[in-house]
Design a protein around this motif. Structure first.
Motif, short mmCIF file in Angstrom:
data_model
loop_
_atom_site.label_atom_id
_atom_site.label_comp_id
_atom_site.label_asym_id
_atom_site.label_seq_id
_atom_site.Cartn_x
_atom_site.Cartn_y
_atom_site.Cartn_z
N LEU A 62 0.83 -1.21 0.00
CA LEU A 62 0.00 0.00 0.00
C LEU A 62 0.86 1.26 0.00
N ARG A 63 1.93 1.24 0.76
CA ARG A 63 2.80 2.42 0.82
C ARG A 63 3.48 2.68 -0.52
N GLU A 64 3.80 1.61 -1.23
CA GLU A 64 4.52 1.78 -2.49
C GLU A 64 3.60 1.98 -3.69
N ALA A 65 2.31 1.68 -3.54
CA ALA A 65 1.39 1.77 -4.68
C ALA A 65 1.08 3.23 -5.00
N PRO A 66 1.12 3.63 -6.26
CA PRO A 66 0.80 5.02 -6.62
C PRO A 66 -0.70 5.31 -6.62
#
Length: 721
Positions: A685-689
């Motif tokens: 989730l943190r890395e998803a744009p």
């Protein structure tokens, strides 16, 4: 303040759950007798002269079995003492005992039905409803089911109880073990809508477990340990259950009057069938089912059984005696107990509590799988659960009737491979008599010759007698229906009822050898150590492509072809004798397709065939369920702005988001177990744009894990749509 906290502050709190009322539920030790707290081993609700009833049913079955064994020995006697002859005779005795007990029990049921029995415990079919002095929890466990469909039946039960004027004595719990995150959020939304429509705040509750440990039995155990202390009774349901409010009030009242009764099981009638297979199931259940249920209730007495749903249970008795242990060893025989209902009933009876069935009351309903394929999938799981009982049947302190319940459950699946062996050895013994060189006088010279051949005339009589015993319950059910105007009229009259029985018997007879092989392969698979798993049941219309059916059923046609060739090689008469089995196997593919057809099922209904009274004159509870189902169908047909995907649904509804967040478990404490799915899911989730990118990389387990934490929900809300 973060986004979740801000939204939660703007929405009035909603009580998903009541205050905790813990009740201890210790795990039972199967190797030692339980504490009965002074209860008598013979409950006061035991019917008078119950031993005489059991002597009549079981003794009659023994006599029939002995007679059958004598006649079968005459068939094989000309073979002398041979290994094959002894094997065939032994198999015949086992299978004969099985069908003989079914016959004598059905005969008892026939008498009970004609006498309008099947009640007991002072329960009345008609008259004013009694007042209730205690509180009862209605428990609807669900596992990855369509929540709107589940709530069709649950709302019908609620509305029916409202009409009785006794709704204040009941609380309703939707107990979710759902693992699909999208279904989970839909459950929450459907629950909120349900409570709002019926003004059920404070008496209708929803709880989802993060980990569905021990499946349904664990789901109920968790509820008992957390909330059971507030309720004297609990009514257990399945996701497709529907029960009339008046019926519920009557059996709950009986529980209040009889303090030593732990469980009252109703007779669920199958409804809603549209495919030919489902309509056959519901017809058989409605016409033959009461006869069978009356019979077993008549001689089981206070040692009845539990079928896992549509039953009222005394919460204290369940907590005290029904805590299930894990069985030693690996799956499929070890681990959690799958067919938990039989065991729970046996353990409560072991603890001195009475278990009763009341088949004389109608108003309890369920649905059937729509096709032979769906039944095969379900039966594979049931087969494993029943075979597990082999590790439980010798537990200390069980009543002998409870042990018999388990043995009957095992026999329901073991008899299939035994029938198969009986057929195979029958062919072998015919081959032996056909090709072996005859020894007319044996090694020792005797005056009279020994003819090594099976007696075909005597075999014909044994076959006719066996079929008569097998089919007698259907004939008895037809006769009983002739004395019941409601049932007779509801089934389309005497002629159509007779035609329906013939049709069900014919198609059922053709399906029987296929089912025999399906059960046999299931037993073999379990004996080889393969676990069945646990999947949600298909409740749709059962449509399967012909290609899929051919892929799944060609093996049965091939097996039938081999058997036909073997029988033909022996003699044409043997081939003719085996025709009923061979035809069913040869037609396995078209039979599976035909019985799964919705069009054929509804066409027969239009001709008033395979009709049941609940279709002719819809009972009030089913009318409520039908109205709810129509509303559901209309809602599904209309354009719906509510998203079906979990992230989108939470982002679109502040109320749903706020209530979802209020039910989240407490944050993880340092030192407690680490959930890898949560760690990986949060990282993704943190890395998803964006939300679509996140959904593309999250697994179902990771998605469910992040939805269980405030941090995960905050990250979801922060992502661009």
């Amino acid at each position: 303040m973060d986004a979740v906290s801000t939204l939660s502050a703007k929405v009035a709190p909603f009580d998903f759950l009541p205050a905790d009322a813990p009740l201890a539920m210790p795990t039972q030790n199967l190797r030692q007798r339980p504490e009965t707290f002074g209860r008598d081993r013979h409950p006061p609700t035991t019917p008078p002269l119950l031993w005489l009833r059991r002597l009549a049913v079981i003794g009659g079955a023994v006599v029939l079995t002995a007679w059958g064994a004598f006649e079968m020995n005459r068939v094989l006697n000309s073979m002398g003492v041979s290994t094959l002859g002894l094997i065939v005779l032994a198999l015949f005795v086992i299978l004969g005992a099985w069908i003989s007990l079914s016959f004598t029990s059905s005969l008892a049921g026939f008498v009970s039905v004609l006498r309008q029995g099947g009640l007991g415990l002072g329960i009345a079919r008609e008259g004013p409803l009694p007042d209730l002095a205690t509180r009862t929890a209605i428990l609807m466990p669900t596992y990855n089911e369509d929540p709107d469909r589940v709530l069709v039946g649950l709302r019908a039960i609620h509305d029916s109880l409202v009409r009785t004027g006794r709704i204040d004595a009941f609380d309703i719990f939707l107990l979710s073990d759902t693992t699909d995150p999208d279904v989970w959020i839909r459950e929450e939304r459907a629950y909120l809508d349900f409570v709002e429509v019926v003004h059920g705040q404070g008496r209708i509750f929803y709880r989802r477990r993060q980990k569905n440990i021990d499946r349904k039995s664990g789901n109920l155990e968790e509820w008992v340990k957390r909330f059971g202390g507030a309720y004297q009774q609990m009514l257990t349901l399945d996701a497709d259950s529907v029960m009339d409010g008046g019926l519920i009030v009557r059996i709950v009242s009986a529980m209040e009057r009889h303090e030593k009764v732990a469980l009252i099981q109703t007779l669920p009638v199958i409804i809603g069938g549209k495919t030919l297979f489902a309509r056959m199931q519901q017809f058989a259940g409605r016409v033959y089912g009461p006869l069978i249920a009356h019979g077993i209730a008549w001689w089981h007495g206070s040692e009845g059984n539990y079928w896992g749903h549509n039953a009222v249970i005394r919460t204290r008795a369940f907590a005290e005696q029904a805590g299930l242990p894990h069985l030693p060893g690996r799956k499929p025989f070890g681990g959690g107990i799958m067919s938990h209902d039989f065991v729970e009933a046996a353990l409560m009876r072991r603890g001195g509590w009475a278990i009763h069935m009341v088949p004389g009351l109608f108003g309890s309903y369920e649905e059937s799988p729509p096709s032979l394929t769906d039944v095969a999938i379900r039966d594979r799981r049931w087969c494993q659960g029943n075979l597990q009982h082999g590790k439980i049947v010798l537990s200390r302190g069980l009543h002998w009737v409870s042990r018999m319940h388990m043995m009957v459950g095992i026999g329901a699946y073991i008899t299939s491979p035994l029938w198969l062996l009986f057929l195979m050895f029958g062919i072998l013994i015919s081959l032996q008599s056909h090709f072996d060189r005859p020894e007319y006088f044996g090694e020792t010279k005797t005056l009279y010759p020994h003819w090594p051949q099976v007696d075909p005339v005597q075999a014909k009589y044994v076959f006719i007698g066996t079929m008569a015993i097998l089919l007698a319950p259907k004939a008895l059910a037809f006769i009983a229906a002739l004395f019941d105007r409601v049932t007779l009229r509801g089934c389309g009259g005497a002629f159509r009822l007779a035609m329906s029985i013939l049709l069900e018997t014919l198609i059922g007879g053709l399906i029987a050898p296929i089912a025999m092989l399906i059960h046999s392969s299931g037993v073999l698979s379990i004996l080889r150590g393969r676990d069945s798993g646990w999947n949600a049941q298909n409740r749709d219309d059962g449509r399967v492509s012909l290609r899929e059916i051919a892929h799944g059923y060609w093996i049965y046609t091939a097996f039938g072809t081999v058997m036909a060739a073997a029988a033909w090689s022996v003699s044409f008469s043997l081939f003719l004798w085996m025709t009923p089995v061979l035809v069913g196997l040869a037609l396995a593919i078209p039979l599976a397709a035909l019985t799964a057809s919705r069009e054929v099922g509804l066409w027969l209904k239009s001709w008033n065939l395979l009709l049941i009274p609940e279709e002719t004159a819809l009972p009030p509870i089913l009318r409520l369920a039908t109205e709810n189902d129509l509303r559901r169908a209309e809602k599904e047909a209309m354009p719906d702005d509510a998203p079906g995907e979990a992230f989108a649904a939470l982002r679109a509804s502040p109320l749903l988001l706020a209530e979802h967040c209020r039910t989240l478990p407490a944050p993880r404490k340092p030192g407690s177990a680490i959930d890898p799915n949560l760690l990986v899911g949060l990282l993704k989730l943190r890395e998803a744009p964006s939300v679509p990118d996140a959904l593309a990389v999250l697994t179902r387990q990771e998605k469910a894990a992040v939805l269980c934490t405030k941090e995960g929900v905050d990250l979801i809300l922060a992502l661009p749509g």
